[in-house]
Each structure stands twice: as C-alpha cells, then as structure tokens.
Design a protein around this motif. Sequence first.
Motif, PDB file in Angstrom:
ATOM      1  N   PRO A 338      36.314  46.698  47.548  1.00  0.00           N
ATOM      2  CA  PRO A 338      35.085  46.109  46.856  1.00  0.00           C
ATOM      3  C   PRO A 338      34.820  45.003  46.387  1.00  0.00           C
ATOM      4  CG  PRO A 338      36.663  48.346  46.086  1.00  0.00           C
ATOM      5  CD  PRO A 338      37.444  47.464  47.092  1.00  0.00           C
ATOM      6  N   LYS A 339      35.770  44.081  46.350  1.00  0.00           N
ATOM      7  CA  LYS A 339      35.387  42.846  45.902  1.00  0.00           C
ATOM      8  C   LYS A 339      34.989  42.123  47.195  1.00  0.00           C
ATOM      9  CE  LYS A 339      39.310  42.179  42.675  1.00  0.00           C
ATOM     10  NZ  LYS A 339      40.631  41.601  42.195  1.00  0.00           N
ATOM     11  N   PHE A 340      35.263  42.159  48.391  1.00  0.00           N
ATOM     12  CA  PHE A 340      34.550  41.557  49.644  1.00  0.00           C
ATOM     13  C   PHE A 340      33.205  42.114  49.544  1.00  0.00           C
ATOM     14  CE2 PHE A 340      38.784  39.725  50.180  1.00  0.00           C
ATOM     15  CZ  PHE A 340      38.535  38.807  51.017  1.00  0.00           C
ATOM     16  N   ALA A 341      33.126  43.549  49.485  1.00  0.00           N
ATOM     17  CA  ALA A 341      31.786  44.053  49.528  1.00  0.00           C
ATOM     18  C   ALA A 341      30.821  43.317  48.460  1.00  0.00           C
ATOM     19  CB  ALA A 341      31.745  45.423  49.303  1.00  0.00           C
ATOM     20  N   LEU A 342      31.261  43.359  47.167  1.00  0.00           N
ATOM     21  CA  LEU A 342      30.607  42.562  46.280  1.00  0.00           C
ATOM     22  C   LEU A 342      30.213  41.110  46.707  1.00  0.00           C
ATOM     23  CD1 LEU A 342      31.227  42.828  42.420  1.00  0.00           C
ATOM     24  CD2 LEU A 342      30.594  40.670  43.524  1.00  0.00           C
ATOM     25  N   VAL A 343      30.764  40.415  47.172  1.00  0.00           N
ATOM     26  CA  VAL A 343      30.617  39.069  47.591  1.00  0.00           C
ATOM     27  C   VAL A 343      29.494  39.101  48.631  1.00  0.00           C
ATOM     28  CG1 VAL A 343      31.383  37.039  48.901  1.00  0.00           C
ATOM     29  CG2 VAL A 343      32.924  38.033  47.078  1.00  0.00           C
ATOM     30  N   ALA A 412      37.274  32.471  47.599  1.00  0.00           N
ATOM     31  CA  ALA A 412      38.505  33.306  47.581  1.00  0.00           C
ATOM     32  C   ALA A 412      38.182  34.746  46.593  1.00  0.00           C
ATOM     33  CB  ALA A 412      39.869  32.547  46.976  1.00  0.00           C
ATOM     34  N   PRO A 413      37.852  35.735  47.004  1.00  0.00           N
ATOM     35  CA  PRO A 413      37.346  36.673  45.883  1.00  0.00           C
ATOM     36  C   PRO A 413      38.598  37.536  45.080  1.00  0.00           C
ATOM     37  CG  PRO A 413      36.411  37.054  48.079  1.00  0.00           C
ATOM     38  CD  PRO A 413      37.654  36.230  48.169  1.00  0.00           C
ATOM     39  N   SER A 414      39.786  37.280  45.881  1.00  0.00           N
ATOM     40  CA  SER A 414      40.976  38.265  45.356  1.00  0.00           C
ATOM     41  C   SER A 414      41.360  38.322  43.831  1.00  0.00           C
ATOM     42  CB  SER A 414      42.075  38.021  46.231  1.00  0.00           C
ATOM     43  OG  SER A 414      42.634  36.823  45.810  1.00  0.00           O
ATOM     44  N   PHE A 415      41.400  37.388  43.341  1.00  0.00           N
ATOM     45  CA  PHE A 415      42.021  37.286  42.000  1.00  0.00           C
ATOM     46  C   PHE A 415      40.996  37.745  40.736  1.00  0.00           C
ATOM     47  CE2 PHE A 415      43.427  35.280  38.122  1.00  0.00           C
ATOM     48  CZ  PHE A 415      44.934  35.691  37.951  1.00  0.00           C
ATOM     49  N   PRO A 416      39.824  37.443  40.680  1.00  0.00           N
ATOM     50  CA  PRO A 416      38.807  37.920  39.506  1.00  0.00           C
ATOM     51  C   PRO A 416      38.824  39.379  39.545  1.00  0.00           C
ATOM     52  CG  PRO A 416      37.964  35.874  40.484  1.00  0.00           C
ATOM     53  CD  PRO A 416      38.934  36.646  41.518  1.00  0.00           C
ATOM     54  N   GLY A 417      38.438  39.899  38.433  1.00  0.00           N
ATOM     55  CA  GLY A 417      38.173  41.366  38.422  1.00  0.00           C
ATOM     56  C   GLY A 417      36.706  41.392  38.874  1.00  0.00           C
ATOM     57  N   GLU A 420      33.866  39.923  36.598  1.00  0.00           N
ATOM     58  CA  GLU A 420      34.084  38.489  36.456  1.00  0.00           C
ATOM     59  C   GLU A 420      33.581  37.673  37.744  1.00  0.00           C
ATOM     60  OE1 GLU A 420      37.322  35.527  34.692  1.00  0.00           O
ATOM     61  OE2 GLU A 420      37.976  36.780  36.070  1.00  0.00           O
ATOM     62  N   LEU A 421      33.911  38.689  38.999  1.00  0.00           N
ATOM     63  CA  LEU A 421      33.625  38.172  40.376  1.00  0.00           C
ATOM     64  C   LEU A 421      32.199  38.289  40.430  1.00  0.00           C
ATOM     65  CD1 LEU A 421      34.421  37.238  43.312  1.00  0.00           C
ATOM     66  CD2 LEU A 421      34.738  39.780  43.666  1.00  0.00           C
TER      67      LEU A 421
END
Length: 442
Positions: A338-343, A412-417, A420-421
């Motif tokens: 989901p983080k990479f999809a959000l980016v 680097a999308p991995s660390f933030p929620g 926050e991302l």
Amino acid sequence: MPSTAEAFMAPGPTAGAAPESLTPPSGAWTPDERLRWQARFDAFKARGLRIDMTRGKPCTEQVALSDAMLDWPGVGGHRTQEGGDARNYYGSPLGLLEARTLFAPMLDAPPEQVAVANNSSLALMHDTLVYALLHGVPGGAAPWHGQGARFLCPVPGYDRHFAICEAYGIEMVPVPLTGHGPDMDAVEALVRDPRVKGMWCVPVYSNPTGETYAPEVVERLARMATGAPDFRIFWDNAYAVHHLTDVEESVPGILALCAQAGHADRPLVFGSTSKITFAGGGLGLLAASPANLAWYARHAGVRSIGPDKLNQLRHVRLLRDHAGLRAHMARHRAILGPKFALVEACLRRELAGRGLANWTTPRGGYFVSLQVRDGSARRVVALAQELGIALVPAGKAFPLGHDPRDSHLRLAPSFPGLQELEQAMEGICLSVLLATTEEVLP
C-alpha cells in the motif's frame, strides 16, 4: 520489468535507463498554476512537519513480524540440528548447517557453497574486498592493492557500494543501466582492461531503480572475457525475496552460469536478512565457488572465531524453510504494497503529463527512482528540506556523489506510516513542481 508510470502523456525512460531530457508539452502548466503551487508550498511549510525519507528502512510493523525471536532460543534451546551447543565455540566458521540449508534457495546455491555470518551483507562485501586487496583471490597472481584496481559501477546504484570503493582508493567506472540491467556492450568493452578487477551488481529490484536484470544480461556477465583473470562480480542479491506484486521477478543463478562458462570463481553472491527479520540483528549471507568459500573462511577465521550461532538458530526457528521464508515475506508485502501504491498515486496525480518528472513503478525492492529535469535535483532536495522532509542527497546514487545531470532522486517509502507518507509525497511533488519551473517565476 518495472514500468514507467502509465499516466504520462509522453513516454518516460525505462527504469534505470540513461535519462532523457524532460521537456514540458505545450500547455502542461502555466505561470498562474505555479503561483498556486507556491501558495500550497507556503501553507505546507507552516505545518512544521518532520518526516524522514532518507533510507530504505523497515517500519516498526515490519520488524515486529519477527518479534518471536526475542524469546528464542530460550533456556535449553541452544542445541543445533546435529546436537551441538550453539552457546559455545562450535561448528563450522561458515555457519550452522540448518541455516546454510535454509538460505541456500534464496541464493541459488547448494548449502555446501553457502556461508552464514553475522548481521550485515555490507560487512561481508567490505571484508571480501579488503581480503582481495590485501591477499588477492583464487586465480590471481597478487593482491589487488597496488595494481590500480578499478570497479565497474552500474548507475544509478547503491551508495554504500561506492563508499567502500572510495574508502580504499578503488577507481569507480560508471556504467549506465538500461532498464534490463547494465549496458553490456559497455561492460564487455571495459572489462578487457586488466585493471578492472570487479563489478557491483544488484540483480533483482536494483537499488534504486527497481529493475531486474534480463536473463541475457546475466548470461553475458557469466560468459564475457575479462582482461583480469581474477575478476570478480560482487552480486548483491539484497532484494531476491522482496516482492511487491504477484509477479515475482528473478534472475538465472549466476553461480551455475559462471561454472558452466568456465568461470566458477567469478561471482561472490551476497544476501542478508536485514529487511527480512531485524535490521540490526539479522544474518549476512555469502554464496560462492568452493575455492572462493575456502578462501573466505581462511581469512575470516583470522578475524573471528566464528559467527553468532544462537542468532542463526533464532532465524531457523522463525522461518523454518524456504516456504516459511516466502510466507514471512508475504506479510512484509502486505505492509509495503500500500505504501508503494500511495507513492504511485501521488506522483500520477501531481506530476503526470507535465513533462517535469519521470519515475519507476517497481515490482519489488525498497525504492522508487525519480528523474526530474536536468539541473534541478539538488534544488528539489533543498525545497523538500524547507518543508521538513528529509530526502537522500541528490547524486548519492552515483560514485563520489556526483550525478553529472543533477536529475536523479531516490524515494524510500518504507519507514513512514501511510498518513505521514501521503504528506511527504505531497511535499515532494510540490518541491518538484517549483524546482523544475523556477525559470518562469524565480
């Protein structure tokens, strides 16, 4: 292969390819729009945020997937598969048999050609390179030190690879990535030089481009003639099991291909559990030919009695086997996907069709490569910093930190929620919009 964002009105570069100059299409943006972006930027700045996007660092939820290891091996749990005592000086300097067997499929190697060491593949890469400089390698006539050693460096690439070379005075020769791996015509020409002793490779979901080497690239790397008989490929397969989609990319086994081509000692294959279990408390992995593995064990044995075998037991009991490892990585994917999809969604919404940026949409790994207009990457980083968003310095993915076009950024999308991302991506996109249009309204 990773694809460029489909929403572009004009096609962007293939992931990892040498960047083309970006030219905004007619009507892509207006001065009035830029004034609105500036107003949004000023309002964003007033939020006083502090968001760290500098590293491909697992988030808290990811490391928590391995929390069971905190209780292991427990009192009485120190016996190995063979009945040995992992608390004591015991066993092979190459690691426990059960740990070598667990990670062998990930490295495309038989267990007897695998070493399991302490927490970092970076440490293994550093040490093997230093051993080569001081002592030489199998098949070589002398230590590399004093020979004017050179390394081929696919770019954009992993800055810590380049830092090792810089620290020991090894000349770095950039080689462009094509979206399918390094430009092999360039590589094959360059390795004719006997001073070229090695090459860095991140073959699956490369850091930072996300591309995976095509089978023909891997085959050419295995077969190619080199001027140095002791040439080594440092094959950093850091993201071999770090998939983000149902399409699980992979490459042919470099060890087997090199052996078939008569170059069994050419590859040194590295991996780790740093982004699988605990980033600071994992395992480093090395797979190599029998000659290379014996060479490594001989020199590593001077440095240390042996690795932490209790930690190896913890990993074996958590992951169990390759199927257990894959199931564990599926849980990582559920957090990261989901983080990479959000980016991707944010980049499309803010930047697509304006001719100001291209980006990659990787199927695995930890990074998104963002290409902006020539001469503006450092300015993007500076503007993002004003908003409280820390990005890796522009140029970091190139030897000596020098991007000749000042156009590449690593996200680097991995660390933030997720919340926050999303804020970070809004700020990054605003920074791109302003930095790449400043010639209109400075």
